[in-house]
Design a protein around this motif. Structure first.
Motif, mmCIF file in Angstrom:
data_model
loop_
_atom_site.group_PDB
_atom_site.id
_atom_site.type_symbol
_atom_site.label_atom_id
_atom_site.label_comp_id
_atom_site.label_asym_id
_atom_site.label_seq_id
_atom_site.Cartn_x
_atom_site.Cartn_y
_atom_site.Cartn_z
ATOM 1 N N ILE A 98 0.874 -1.183 0.000
ATOM 2 C CA ILE A 98 0.000 0.000 0.000
ATOM 3 C C ILE A 98 0.904 1.224 0.000
ATOM 4 C CG2 ILE A 98 -0.393 -0.223 2.516
ATOM 5 C CD1 ILE A 98 -3.150 1.182 1.996
ATOM 6 N N ASP A 99 0.706 2.046 -1.021
ATOM 7 C CA ASP A 99 1.577 3.186 -1.263
ATOM 8 C C ASP A 99 0.717 4.460 -1.101
ATOM 9 O OD1 ASP A 99 3.956 4.443 -2.287
ATOM 10 O OD2 ASP A 99 3.123 4.411 -4.293
ATOM 11 N N THR A 100 0.205 5.039 -2.191
ATOM 12 C CA THR A 100 -0.709 6.168 -2.028
ATOM 13 C C THR A 100 -2.034 5.701 -1.406
ATOM 14 O OG1 THR A 100 -1.729 5.883 -4.196
ATOM 15 C CG2 THR A 100 0.214 7.301 -4.093
ATOM 16 N N GLY A 101 -2.344 4.428 -1.583
ATOM 17 C CA GLY A 101 -3.589 3.862 -1.062
ATOM 18 C C GLY A 101 -4.719 3.872 -2.087
ATOM 19 N N TYR A 105 -8.148 1.698 -1.938
ATOM 20 C CA TYR A 105 -9.355 2.510 -1.763
ATOM 21 C C TYR A 105 -10.368 2.155 -2.865
ATOM 22 C CZ TYR A 105 -12.326 6.559 -0.967
ATOM 23 O OH TYR A 105 -13.401 7.377 -0.696
ATOM 24 N N ASP A 106 -9.880 2.137 -4.095
ATOM 25 C CA ASP A 106 -10.765 1.824 -5.230
ATOM 26 C C ASP A 106 -11.260 0.381 -5.179
ATOM 27 O OD1 ASP A 106 -10.199 4.371 -5.962
ATOM 28 O OD2 ASP A 106 -9.561 3.921 -8.004
ATOM 29 N N LEU A 107 -10.394 -0.536 -4.766
ATOM 30 C CA LEU A 107 -10.814 -1.939 -4.663
ATOM 31 C C LEU A 107 -11.914 -2.091 -3.609
ATOM 32 C CD1 LEU A 107 -7.459 -3.927 -4.947
ATOM 33 C CD2 LEU A 107 -9.462 -4.202 -6.423
ATOM 34 N N ARG A 131 0.902 8.066 1.729
ATOM 35 C CA ARG A 131 -0.559 7.888 1.666
ATOM 36 C C ARG A 131 -1.320 9.171 1.324
ATOM 37 N NH1 ARG A 131 -0.091 4.016 2.845
ATOM 38 N NH2 ARG A 131 -0.899 3.065 4.711
ATOM 39 N N THR A 132 -2.221 9.090 0.359
ATOM 40 C CA THR A 132 -3.115 10.213 0.071
ATOM 41 C C THR A 132 -4.580 9.780 0.211
ATOM 42 O OG1 THR A 132 -3.051 9.664 -2.284
ATOM 43 C CG2 THR A 132 -1.527 11.374 -1.555
#
Ligand code: IMP
Ligand code: MG
Length: 174
Positions: A98-101, A105-107, A131-132
């Motif tokens: 998990i990077d920006t997330g 988030y979309d999943l 993370r954003t």
């Protein structure tokens, strides 16, 4: 030539993945775990994780892509080629990092809109400083700094997934 320097050894990965698998087994005691592994990156982590989980499992796959070279493209492309039936189910998404997330988030949104009852997340790696999106993993093997890493399923333009350890990549010129 690309340069790869060791970040986490094969031994340390094995030890930690086993620990997380045991924690998952305990948290889901007596329950079947519906796993959704995110292709391609998570296939190595998933294979190791499930072999140390004691519960009954149902293993599924979905595809998500967002990275080009070492940069996140920002657009997440989800392709549900296996047409998963998640209606009313609690699922455990297994992802490499998990990077920006944005991907997770979309999943999560994708699965909730497909009628999922609850979504939990297990990641091999977390880069918290990047993370954003408002999402965090329920299980994480290692937190790492903001470096581009390869190996243990993670790639650089499809290369290096087969490395049994995790390394920091410095891309070389042509
Ligand atoms: P996110 O949507 O920014 O959280 O990106 C997650 C996806 O980016 C992961 O599923 C990986 O495929 C990819 N990714 C992020 N960081 C790295 C890295 O350091 N090495 C290889 N792939 C990465
Ligand atoms: Mg990925």
């Amino acid at each position: 030539m690309d340069k790869i320097s060791l970040l986490i050894s094969e031994y340390d990965i094995k030890k930690r993945v086993t620990e997380i698998a045991q924690k998952i087994s305990m948290d889901y005691e007596g329950e079947k775990i519906t796993i959704v592994s995110v292709l391609k990156g998570a296939f190595v982590f998933t294979a190791d994780l499930i072999r140390s989980i004691n519960n009954d499992t149902d293993i599924n796959f979905i595809r998500a892509k967002s990275y080009i070279d070492t940069k996140s493209s920002g657009d997440v492309n989800i392709s549900d080629e296996f047409r998963l039936d998640v209606k009313g189910k609690t699922i455990l998404i297994v992802e490499d990092i998990i990077d920006t997330g944005k991907t997770l988030y979309d999943l999560k949104e994708y699965f909730f809109s497909a009628g999922c009852k609850d979504v939990k997340i297990a990641v091999f790696l977390d880069k918290p400083s990047r993370r954003t999106a408002d999402v965090s993993p329920d299980y994480c093997c290692f937190q790492i700094e903001d470096k581009f890493v390869v190996g243990y399923g993670l790639d650089y333009n499809e290369k290096y997934r087969q490395l049994p350890y995790l390394g920091i990549l410095t891309p070389g010129g042509n």
